[in-house]
Every structure is written in C-alpha cells, then in structure tokens.
Write an enzyme that holds these catalytic residues in place. Structure first.
Site, PDB file in Angstrom:
ATOM      1  N   GLN A 111       0.964  -1.065  -0.022  1.00  0.00           N
ATOM      2  CA  GLN A 111      -0.063  -0.181   0.108  1.00  0.00           C
ATOM      3  C   GLN A 111       0.885   1.384  -0.115  1.00  0.00           C
ATOM      4  OE1 GLN A 111      -3.066  -1.478   2.900  1.00  0.00           O
ATOM      5  NE2 GLN A 111      -4.005   0.241   2.422  1.00  0.00           N
ATOM      6  N   ARG A 136      -8.452  -9.088   4.695  1.00  0.00           N
ATOM      7  CA  ARG A 136      -7.461  -8.479   5.514  1.00  0.00           C
ATOM      8  C   ARG A 136      -7.622  -6.882   5.735  1.00  0.00           C
ATOM      9  NH1 ARG A 136      -2.318  -5.976   4.478  1.00  0.00           N
ATOM     10  NH2 ARG A 136      -0.595  -6.503   5.992  1.00  0.00           N
ATOM     11  N   HIS A 140       0.422  -2.138  11.250  1.00  0.00           N
ATOM     12  CA  HIS A 140       1.480  -2.747  11.829  1.00  0.00           C
ATOM     13  C   HIS A 140       1.911  -2.290  13.317  1.00  0.00           C
ATOM     14  CE1 HIS A 140       2.491  -4.426   7.877  1.00  0.00           C
ATOM     15  NE2 HIS A 140       2.418  -3.283   7.241  1.00  0.00           N
ATOM     16  N   GLN A 196       2.565 -10.146  11.316  1.00  0.00           N
ATOM     17  CA  GLN A 196       3.011  -8.839  10.358  1.00  0.00           C
ATOM     18  C   GLN A 196       1.892  -7.576  10.517  1.00  0.00           C
ATOM     19  OE1 GLN A 196       1.594  -8.004   6.759  1.00  0.00           O
ATOM     20  NE2 GLN A 196       3.301  -8.135   5.649  1.00  0.00           N
ATOM     21  N   SER A 207       5.093  -5.370   3.253  1.00  0.00           N
ATOM     22  CA  SER A 207       3.574  -5.397   3.987  1.00  0.00           C
ATOM     23  C   SER A 207       2.932  -6.106   3.235  1.00  0.00           C
ATOM     24  CB  SER A 207       3.273  -4.037   4.145  1.00  0.00           C
ATOM     25  OG  SER A 207       1.964  -3.830   4.869  1.00  0.00           O
ATOM     26  N   LEU A 208       1.942  -5.321   2.409  1.00  0.00           N
ATOM     27  CA  LEU A 208       0.852  -6.097   1.642  1.00  0.00           C
ATOM     28  C   LEU A 208       1.448  -6.958   0.442  1.00  0.00           C
ATOM     29  CD1 LEU A 208      -2.232  -6.691   0.415  1.00  0.00           C
ATOM     30  CD2 LEU A 208      -1.555  -4.889  -0.645  1.00  0.00           C
TER      31      LEU A 208
END
Length: 308
Positions: A9, A115, A199, A248, A90-91
């Site tokens: 993202q 998610r 996070h 995560q 991340s993603l």
C-alpha cells in the site's frame, strides 16, 4: 543473482496499469481473475475510478496484489529468469507468496480483501494515524515514540531504510511525536494519507480475525524462498507462514533486515514487480551491493529483459 520484491500500500494510483501497452491484455486477465472473486470490476476502478475509492484499504489491497502479480506474470511470460528469493513490503508479502506458489491467486485476493476489511473495522476513521520520520536513527525514533505515547499507542512500525522509519498509533500520540522528532533533529516528519495505523498494536483485533480466516486458507510450501517481514526469515510449513502473516499485521515491517538478508543470500540484483519504484529507491540506501530495478510498465520491462 536476482531477488524479487513486491510493493504494498502507498504505491497505488488511478491509471497505475496504463503503461503496459502490448502487454495490457495479460494484465487485464489478472484483474479479471481478481474481479471474478471480488464481484466488481477491479480493472475499471483502477483505470477510471476515483482515488478516494481506490485508497480505501479493503480496495487498495486486492488492487495492489493484482498489479504486483500482473507485473510478475508478464515478466515470466516474456522469458524473465526466476529470482532465487522473494520478499514483499507489507501487503506485498502476499504477492511474494503468490509468486512462490504458496498461495493461490484467487485465495490471496479473497484473503487480502478480508484483511483490509478487518483492518478498517479495527480502528474507526480518524482514530489512528501514520507518519514517516526522516533523518533519525532507529533508537531515537523508538525513544520519541515512547515519550509521545502518554498512555496511548505510538510505535515504530516500518523500518524502511537507515534514516527512514514510519510510526503509527493513536492520532493524538502521532501528532505529539512530530514536535519531539523535530526537536531530536528529524529532517522531515510526513503524515501519511492512510485510513488505518498498519502494523501497530492497534491492529491486534484485526490480527485475531485474520488468524481465524487463515485457518481455512490452503498454504503450500513456497517453491521460491520468501523472506517474511516480521523476522526476515523463510518459512516452509503452513503454520509458520500463517503465524508470520498474522504477526505482520500488528508488528513492525523489518524491511532493512529483509533486504540485507536477500543480499546475504547472494542477491546483487533486486527486481521490483509492481507500480512505482519505492523499494528500488530503498534498496540503494540499505545495501550498496544491490542494484535495484523497477518493473512497472512495458518500457521498464523491455529495457531490462536483454540484460537478464
């Protein structure tokens, strides 16, 4: 040797797939697969939609996953060599697992949509915030966060490169961190246009929901090693991968450690599959021994392929 990395993202934008030219039908095919799962036309949204809609977390996540996977598939279809290891920011970790054939693409699209929904539901709009702190050592950022918290959440959540750390938490605490960071010598303090404090420990409730959902998702051993954000380690069994994905959500992205681990495996070339060149820029600041290249449109792909 080649490492493959996938952005998350923040790299999304309306029109981000417009540069694929003759490869566009292959990109559209990926988005059609995603649209069939989601129940709406993801390609039209990315090509012609409104930025405000694309930036909704539950939309951004499947859109970025599809964009990353499209770049990967086009690269392979044109004869690109497989990397020896993968990682995603991340993603982007989900795209890495799809590329490694650990997650089925359709399952991954449903997974990241859920998610995003869980993340958005965990914290009401305006309650959380994120900001990038530039020019401070990690230890100083951690001290700033501890002082700014005042009983709320304010945490370092993305260790992106030396001197670039993203913080997240309660909006008021993140605002308090700005003055403290500048007093400590930060070059810049940049609030990020996001709807959730990713996070951070504020995502603990979302993580519990993700854990429950993941119990019904088939996870295969990766065919290419994937380094995970939480520990910069590779995991082969489904339970360990599931735990890494859950953790995560509420623990920091250790991107510096991931890039250095890729380099220690012998990767001196990093190919970034997906929109933008964020991770390519970070690689230069993390490890001088890595030459980063972004693959985000037809021109970048065609410039790279003769050298692979």
């Amino acid at each position: 040797m080649i490492a493959g990395v996938f952005p998350g993202q923040g790299s999304q934008s309306i029109g981000m797939m417009s540069g694929w030219g003759v490869y566009e039908p292959q990109a559209i095919e990926v988005f059609e697969e995603a649209s069939a799962v989601l129940g709406f036309d993801l390609w039209s949204l990315v090509a012609l939609g409104e930025a405000a809609q694309l930036n909704q977390t539950e939309i951004t996540q499947p859109a970025m996953l599809a964009a990353d996977v499209a770049a990967w598939r086009i690269y392979l279809h044109q004869g690109g060599h497989q990397p020896i290891a993968l990682a995603g920011h991340s993603l982007g970790e989900y795209a890495a697992l799809v590329a490694a054939k650990s997650l089925d693409f359709a399952d991954a699209i449903k997974l990241v949509a859920e998610r995003g929904r869980l993340m958005q539901a965990a914290v009401a709009p305006g309650v959380g915030a994120m900001a990038a702190v530039l020019g401070l050592d990690d230890e100083v950022v951690l001290a700033v966060c501890a002082q700014a918290a005042e009983g709320q959440v304010c945490e370092a959540v993305n260790f992106n490169s030396p001197g670039q750390v993203v913080i997240a938490g309660d909006a008021a605490a993140v605002m308090r961190a700005e003055a403290l960071a500048k007093t400590a010598g930060a070059k810049r303090f940049l609030p990020l246009p996001v709807s959730v404090p990713s996070h951070s420990s504020l995502m603990s409730e979302a993580a519990r929901g993700l854990d429950a959902y993941l119990k019904n998702v088939i996870i295969q051993p990766p065919q290419i090693p994937v380094l995970h954000n939480v520990d910069a380690q590779c995991h082969d069994d489904a339970l360990a991968i599931r735990h890494a994905l859950v953790e995560q959500l509420y623990r920091p992205v250790q991107w510096v450690a991931c890039v250095r681990a890729l380099h220690s495996r012998g990767c001196n070339r990093q190919f970034e599959f997906g929109p933008g060149k964020v991770l390519t820029g970070l690689a230069k600041r993390i490890e001088r021994g890595i030459n980063g290249v972004g693959i985000f449109d037809a021109a970048s792909l065609e410039a790279l392929l003769p050298k692979v």
